[in-house]
Design a protein around this motif. Structure first.
Motif, mmCIF file in Angstrom:
data_model
loop_
_atom_site.group_PDB
_atom_site.id
_atom_site.type_symbol
_atom_site.label_atom_id
_atom_site.label_comp_id
_atom_site.label_asym_id
_atom_site.label_seq_id
_atom_site.Cartn_x
_atom_site.Cartn_y
_atom_site.Cartn_z
ATOM 1 N N TYR A 55 0.561 -1.296 -0.154
ATOM 2 C CA TYR A 55 -0.227 -0.130 0.174
ATOM 3 C C TYR A 55 0.542 1.181 0.221
ATOM 4 O O TYR A 55 0.375 2.429 0.363
ATOM 5 N N TYR A 56 1.977 1.352 0.095
ATOM 6 C CA TYR A 56 2.942 2.293 0.141
ATOM 7 C C TYR A 56 2.621 2.783 -1.610
ATOM 8 O O TYR A 56 3.849 1.529 -2.832
ATOM 9 N N THR A 57 2.755 3.955 -1.887
ATOM 10 C CA THR A 57 2.713 4.079 -3.324
ATOM 11 C C THR A 57 3.290 4.937 -3.457
ATOM 12 O O THR A 57 3.235 6.908 -2.339
ATOM 13 N N THR A 58 4.643 6.130 -4.227
ATOM 14 C CA THR A 58 4.682 7.616 -5.129
ATOM 15 C C THR A 58 3.561 8.152 -5.602
ATOM 16 O O THR A 58 4.235 9.142 -6.081
ATOM 17 N N LYS A 59 2.593 7.104 -6.709
ATOM 18 C CA LYS A 59 1.988 8.257 -7.572
ATOM 19 C C LYS A 59 0.554 8.448 -6.639
ATOM 20 O O LYS A 59 -0.092 7.975 -5.897
ATOM 21 N N GLN A 60 0.115 9.148 -7.834
ATOM 22 C CA GLN A 60 -1.253 9.884 -7.518
ATOM 23 C C GLN A 60 -2.540 8.712 -7.284
ATOM 24 O O GLN A 60 -3.027 8.777 -6.209
ATOM 25 N N HIS A 61 -2.145 7.314 -8.397
ATOM 26 C CA HIS A 61 -3.152 6.701 -8.457
ATOM 27 C C HIS A 61 -2.353 5.329 -8.219
ATOM 28 O O HIS A 61 -1.073 5.356 -8.358
ATOM 29 N N GLY A 62 -2.688 4.267 -7.977
ATOM 30 C CA GLY A 62 -2.512 2.835 -7.459
ATOM 31 C C GLY A 62 -2.801 2.324 -6.008
ATOM 32 O O GLY A 62 -2.418 3.265 -5.463
ATOM 33 N N THR A 63 -2.400 1.148 -5.743
ATOM 34 C CA THR A 63 -2.689 0.736 -4.409
ATOM 35 C C THR A 63 -1.705 0.481 -3.858
ATOM 36 O O THR A 63 -1.544 -0.108 -2.396
ATOM 37 N N GLY A 64 -0.688 0.523 -4.528
ATOM 38 C CA GLY A 64 0.733 0.029 -3.502
ATOM 39 C C GLY A 64 0.958 -1.377 -3.455
ATOM 40 O O GLY A 64 1.754 -1.381 -2.429
ATOM 41 N N LEU A 65 0.073 -2.030 -3.605
ATOM 42 C CA LEU A 65 0.761 -3.008 -3.754
ATOM 43 C C LEU A 65 1.530 -4.186 -5.079
ATOM 44 O O LEU A 65 2.101 -5.107 -4.726
ATOM 45 N N GLY A 66 1.956 -2.974 -5.903
ATOM 46 C CA GLY A 66 2.487 -4.215 -7.244
ATOM 47 C C GLY A 66 4.141 -5.190 -6.855
ATOM 48 O O GLY A 66 4.270 -5.646 -6.885
ATOM 49 N N LEU A 67 5.127 -3.676 -5.753
ATOM 50 C CA LEU A 67 5.818 -3.858 -5.861
ATOM 51 C C LEU A 67 5.598 -4.421 -4.339
ATOM 52 O O LEU A 67 7.299 -6.250 -4.303
ATOM 53 N N ALA A 68 5.036 -5.278 -3.541
ATOM 54 C CA ALA A 68 4.500 -5.778 -2.985
ATOM 55 C C ALA A 68 4.607 -7.303 -3.599
ATOM 56 O O ALA A 68 5.421 -8.497 -2.782
ATOM 57 N N ILE A 69 3.608 -7.522 -4.042
ATOM 58 C CA ILE A 69 2.995 -8.597 -5.320
ATOM 59 C C ILE A 69 4.831 -9.247 -5.838
ATOM 60 O O ILE A 69 5.050 -10.358 -5.915
ATOM 61 N N VAL A 70 5.329 -8.334 -6.331
ATOM 62 C CA VAL A 70 6.847 -8.860 -7.099
ATOM 63 C C VAL A 70 7.616 -9.114 -5.674
ATOM 64 O O VAL A 70 8.221 -10.197 -5.934
ATOM 65 N N GLN A 71 7.945 -8.334 -4.636
ATOM 66 C CA GLN A 71 8.502 -9.209 -3.611
ATOM 67 C C GLN A 71 7.924 -10.448 -3.321
ATOM 68 O O GLN A 71 9.243 -11.224 -2.663
ATOM 69 N N SER A 72 6.449 -10.446 -3.197
ATOM 70 C CA SER A 72 6.225 -12.028 -2.500
ATOM 71 C C SER A 72 6.653 -12.701 -3.702
ATOM 72 O O SER A 72 6.491 -14.166 -3.009
ATOM 73 N N VAL A 73 6.471 -12.423 -5.105
ATOM 74 C CA VAL A 73 5.907 -13.610 -6.006
ATOM 75 C C VAL A 73 8.013 -14.151 -5.575
ATOM 76 O O VAL A 73 8.372 -15.415 -6.011
#
Lengths: 650, 388
Positions: free
Chosen positions: A547-565
């Protein structure tokens, strides 16, 4: 080199040294014994020669005396004692007498020292042999060595002098044997030994003066140094001559100086003893010793191997146990046998693993609680936003109904629209949580990472050059021959797509997107770099936090997903960034199959569609050579099952 | 001791007596008898009776001369045999070259038939064997080396000794470096102890030779010194500066030459001359490596001029003699001067004079030692009894 191998080497070296010392000792002792025996043998032979020489001296003395005692000699002496005696009558007598008495040298010398008759030099009649007259009585002296002048040159003879006295006149009989090869032939020598005779008749060493039983010796010049030593200091001496490069060709010599009446050196007797048999015996003993050493070494090797294995077995078990624990098997324990230090160490290890396991359990539980708290906080935060307009809208409806019934219809339509919109928003939020919680467990199969990267780049080609946006140039640096990895291709695609999407979002003004694969240290690595604005160190620290994001839109889960994978594949991910330059993500995946972690905490119980992955917070921040902070994400510990989701922007 | 002295004196007297007998005086004559075979043994090996054929050595040459005198009637003025073989007192009955020669009496000889019917000559017999055969009565006439004459006489053998008519000398080969230095030649000549050679080697069966002619021929032999002068020789060698080296060749088949050569080696060493003897069987010319040679020169005539001419003719080419022989009718003084000239050149060094010594068997009668120009007088001897 393993501990077992080291121990084996130590045992072997120690054994080898011990056996070698013993073997060398045996060889040295044997050689000394042979040298002593050889020396004794030579000394015995020299003693034999000396006895023989004394016997011969006596024999020569007797024969010369025998000539002096003959009637013919007495008559000669009587004749010569008369005035004006005619000595010429006897000029040829020496030859016949010497032959009959088997003497090589014989001279009849008158009272004045003049030679009457000479066997070895018949023409020297009338010449003086004054030295004979210098001694009054020759009888006590016996035989002696002296240089003899012959017709063929100087020689060395074993001579004796007898005197026949008539009145005041003496007749001297000087006779003797030649010292030469015939003399050597008369010596009885054991097998392997020989006698040489050097006649010192010339000012310098002459090779032809060195004789054996058959005449001049070959390679006589090899003896020159030793003969010169005798010429300078006549004394018994031993030396060795190596006739060739083979040690068996060595010959030990015992030199015995032969001196005359005036102690002048007249010759050197060399008694040689071949070392061939000794060397052969030494070699046999050496071979035997080597054989024993070899057998001992072989036996020692086997014993050392068994001993090292036995001694290192507890250590191996300990090492194996530590390795299993390292790989995540917290149930690994080491058998404890015996009561020595290793047993105590094994016991301590087991205890340590037990304690670590319990601590880890408690830590996992604490992390899980913390993760839940974080999730609850995030959920509360996300849900709070859409709930406030819902509440406000409902209050507006009630107010409109109560206060402005004529506008209620209008307000009702407007409010229901707002309510439906916010409810939709809520549904989206809940949906994203559900997606993250339902991350599937990777199904491993051989995957070529280069192929995956190429497919993704192809997929995004159109977007790289989309109309209306600055172009993004992809650069591929894919290592040829990259080993396949055990991975879930779909999950891996999703993770890499997320990184590519993030990189594209980081380059609104276009740039270069670089993807590089390498293989090093057993890991396959993927680098995804952009030339965007870059991240600050604080952003890098929190980048992989859900849920951390630097963008105006986005859930902040993208990199967390990457890390999880990445974590589910047993790998790790890190980020490097520099403001104004760009950002690079590094994924490291093991080339070996990723291990399923066992014995860790079970997944958190949660509502069916939301099962957030409790992640360990970033443990360390490392500085790279680029001067920026690097965030390294470690493995996650949870195994999730969730429907496949597509990549999401961070 | 007195008996021993008496025996020695008797032996010496016998030798002297026989020498006198051999000097030309015949035995008391008795009535000669015809018949019998005279057995002669010589040491020489004669391979050819042809006077023109060259002899292998001087010993053979001398033997050929003796045999030739039995086969040929007379000699020419130059000394060569005249007539045909068999015109002399004997003719050839059997001939085995180098071994045996049987001669039969020539009944038609102008000087009269010899008393003996035949003569058998055995060749190549060693001196010791010859003397032994004479003692055992297996031979009637044998050649005895001069150095063994004394011993033979002491054993009771009839020894006939002629006037010394054979010269043994050292001849330097012309063209050899050692021979070309007069100091070397003179030093060697001065170092030689001739009397010792005569006394010891020849057992007094010869005379020291200082000149080329014997005293009994020229009467001037005493003017030539025969004594050794070692200091003078050493002085000459010191003038040369380095020890001269001379190779002296001799007939290896001649024991006398060998003994003389060995003695010369010893004498030369006293003077500092390195002389080595080299025995050879290559005949009179000797090996090419010799600087000097021992030569034996038989006098063909008792007359001094003829003898000197013969010596100079025999060795002149060998030594490169530049002097002319004495002319016909030369006086004794002139002959002496020529002889002196040759001797003082030191190209030939006289050593000893040797007589011809023969052992005569008991049954031989009327034997007399031949003169210098005479052969064996076998035509005049007769045998007391028939040979077994």
């Amino acid at each position: 080199m393993t501990f077992r191998t080291k121990l084996f080497v130590v045992f072997t070296v120690a054994l080898l040294l011990s056996v070698s010392v013993v073997a060398v000792g045996v060889i040295v002792v044997t050689r000394r014994a042979f040298d002593t025996l050889n020396r004794q043998h030579s000394e015995a032979l020299v003693a034999q020669f000396e006895r023989e020489f004394e016997r011969r001296k006596q024999d020569v003395d007797n024969r010369v005396q025998g000539i002096a005692d003959t009637e013919a000699t007495v008559r000669m002496a009587i004749d010569l004692s008369r005035p004006k005696a005619d000595v010429s009558v006897y000029v040829n007598d020496a030859r016949g007498v010497s032959q009959s008495h088997q003497l090589d040298f014989l001279d009849f010398v008158a009272s004045d020292g003049s030679i009457i008759s000479s066997n070895e030099w018949p023409a020297r009649f009338g010449y003086k042999m004054d030295w004979v007259t210098l001694t009054e009585d020759w009888a006590p002296l016996g035989a002696f060595l002296t240089k003899v002048d012959t017709q063929d040159g100087p020689a060395v003879g074993l001579m004796a002098v007898s005197t026949v006295r008539v009145g005041d006149k003496n007749l001297y009989i000087v006779g003797g044997e030649r010292l030469g090869k015939d003399f050597l032939a008369s010596l009885v020598l054991p097998a392997g030994m020989r006698a040489l005779l050097y006649l010192d008749l010339d000012p310098n060493f002459q090779a032809t003066n060195l004789l054996d039983q058959s005449g001049p010796v070959t390679q006589a010049e090899r003896f020159a140094p030793f003969i010169e030593q005798q010429r300078s200091v006549p004394q018994p001496q031993t030396f060795k001559i190596l006739w060739s490069t083979d040690a068996a060709s060595a010959e030990a010599f015992h030199a015995l100086p032969l001196v005359g009446r005036e102690k002048e050196l007249l010759g050197v007797l060399l008694v040689g003893s071949s070392q061939q048999e000794v060397v052969a015996l030494e070699r046999r003993i050496a071979l035997l010793a080597l054989g024993v050493v070899g057998m001992g070494l072989l036996f020692g090797l086997l014993l050392s191997w068994w001993g090292a294995a036995r001694v290192t077995r507890p250590v191996r078990r300990l090492s194996e146990g530590a390795r299993e624990v390292t790989e995540g098997n917290w149930s690994a324990r080491v058998d404890v046998r015996g009561r020595d230090e290793l047993s105590r160490l094994s016991s301590a290890f087991n205890q340590m693993v037990e304690q670590l396991s319990e601590q880890r359990e408690r830590l996992v539980q604490a992390e899980r609680v913390a993760a839940w708290r974080e999730l609850a906080r995030r959920l509360a935060h996300e849900l709070k936003n859409p709930l406030f307009p819902l509440q406000t809208t409902v209050e507006n409806l009630r107010r409109a109904k109560e206060q402005r019934p004529d506008q209620f219809e209008e307000v009702f339509h407007e409010s229901t629209g707002i309510l439906l919109s916010e409810i939709e928003n809520l549904k989206k939020i809940v949906g994203r949580f559900s997606d993250f919680a339902r991350m599937p467990q990777p199904e491993l199969a051989p995957v070529n990472l280069n192929d995956v990267v190429r497919d993704i780049v192809k997929l995004f080609e159109a977007q790289f050059g989309a109309v209306g946006r600055p172009p993004i140039t992809p650069e591929l640096h894919l290592e040829e021959g990259l080993p396949t990895i055990q991975a879930d291709a779909a999950l891996l695609r999703r993770a890499i797509e997320n990184l590519v999407l993030n990189a594209m979002d980081a380059m609104p003004a276009g740039g270069v997107l670089m993807l590089r694969t390498t293989h090093e240290s057993g890991d396959v690595s993927l680098e995804v770099s952009d030339t965007g604005a870059g991240l600050t160190p604080e952003e890098c620290q929190r980048l992989f936090t859900p849920y951390y994001t630097t963008k105006q839109h986005g859930t902040g889960l993208g990199l967390a997903i990457v890390q999880s994978v990445v974590s589910d594949h047993g790998g790790r991910i890190s980020v490097e960034s520099e403001s104004g330059v760009g950002t690079s993500f590094h994924i490291y995946l093991p080339a070996r199959p990723a291990q399923q972690t066992v014995g860790v905490s079970t997944p958190i119980s949660a509502p069916e569609d939301v099962s957030p992955a409790p992640v360990r917070p970033v443990e360390s921040a490392e500085r790279t050579g680029r001067g920026d902070t690097v965030a390294t994400a470690t493995e996650t510990e949870d195994v999730h099952s969730a429907p496949e989701t597509h990549g999401e922007g961070a | 001791m007195s008996r021993r002295l008496a025996a020695s004196s008797a032996a010496l007297g016998l030798v002297l007596g026989l020498t006198l007998v051999g000097a030309g005086r015949a035995e008391p004559s008795r009535r000669p008898k015809y018949g019998g075979t005279l057995r002669v043994e010589i040491g020489a090996i004669v391979n050819s009776l042809d006077p023109a054929a060259a002899a292998a050595n001087q010993v053979e040459a001398a033997a050929k001369e003796k045999i030739g005198a039995l086969l040929y009637e007379r000699r020419n003025a130059d000394g060569t045999f005249a007539g045909t073989a068999g015109s002399g007192p004997f003719r050839i009955a059997e001939w085995e070259p180098g071994k045996h020669l049987a001669l039969a009496a020539n009944t038609g000889f102008v000087g009269g038939r010899p008393f003996v019917d035949s003569v058998e000559i055995q060749m190549g017999r060693a001196a010791r064997d010859r003397v032994l055969d004479l003692e055992l009565d297996k031979a009637d006439l044998v050649e005895i080396p001069p150095e063994e004459a004394r011993g033979a006489a002491e054993r009771g053998i009839r020894v006939s000794t002629s006037q010394p008519d054979e010269l043994v000398a050292v001849a330097f080969v012309a063209g050899r470096p050692a021979a070309d230095d007069a100091r070397v030649r003179e030093a060697l000549a001065r170092s030689l102890d001739r009397p010792a050679m005569v006394n010891f080697i020849l057992q007094r069966g010869g005379d020291p030779a200082g000149g080329l002619l014997p005293q009994w021929s020229s009467g001037t032999a005493f003017l030539f010194s025969t004594a050794a002068d070692v200091p003078g020789a050493e002085e000459l060698v010191s003038q040369i500066g380095h020890p001269p080296q001379i190779v002296l060749g001799y007939d290896s088949g001649d024991s006398l030459e060998q003994s003389l050569a060995e003695r010369i080696v010893v004498n030369a060493r006293d003077a500092g001359i390195r002389l080595t003897g080299q025995g050879s069987s290559e005949g009179p010319s000797g090996p090419a490596s010799c600087d000097a040679r021992l030569v034996r020169l038989r006098m063909p005539s008792p007359h001094p001029r003829a003898a000197l001419v013969n010596v100079m003719g025999a060795i002149g080419p060998l030594i490169g003699l530049q002097l002319a022989p004495p002319a016909e009718g030369a006086s004794a003084q002139q002959i002496y001067e020529v002889e002196r000239g040759v001797v003082d050149s030191y190209r030939v060094i006289p050593l000893v004079w040797l007589p011809q010594v023969s052992g005569v068997g008991a049954r031989v009668r009327d034997w007399k030692a031949p003169a210098a120009d005479e052969g064996w007088p076998l035509a005049d001897v007769w045998l007391e009894q028939e040979s077994p």
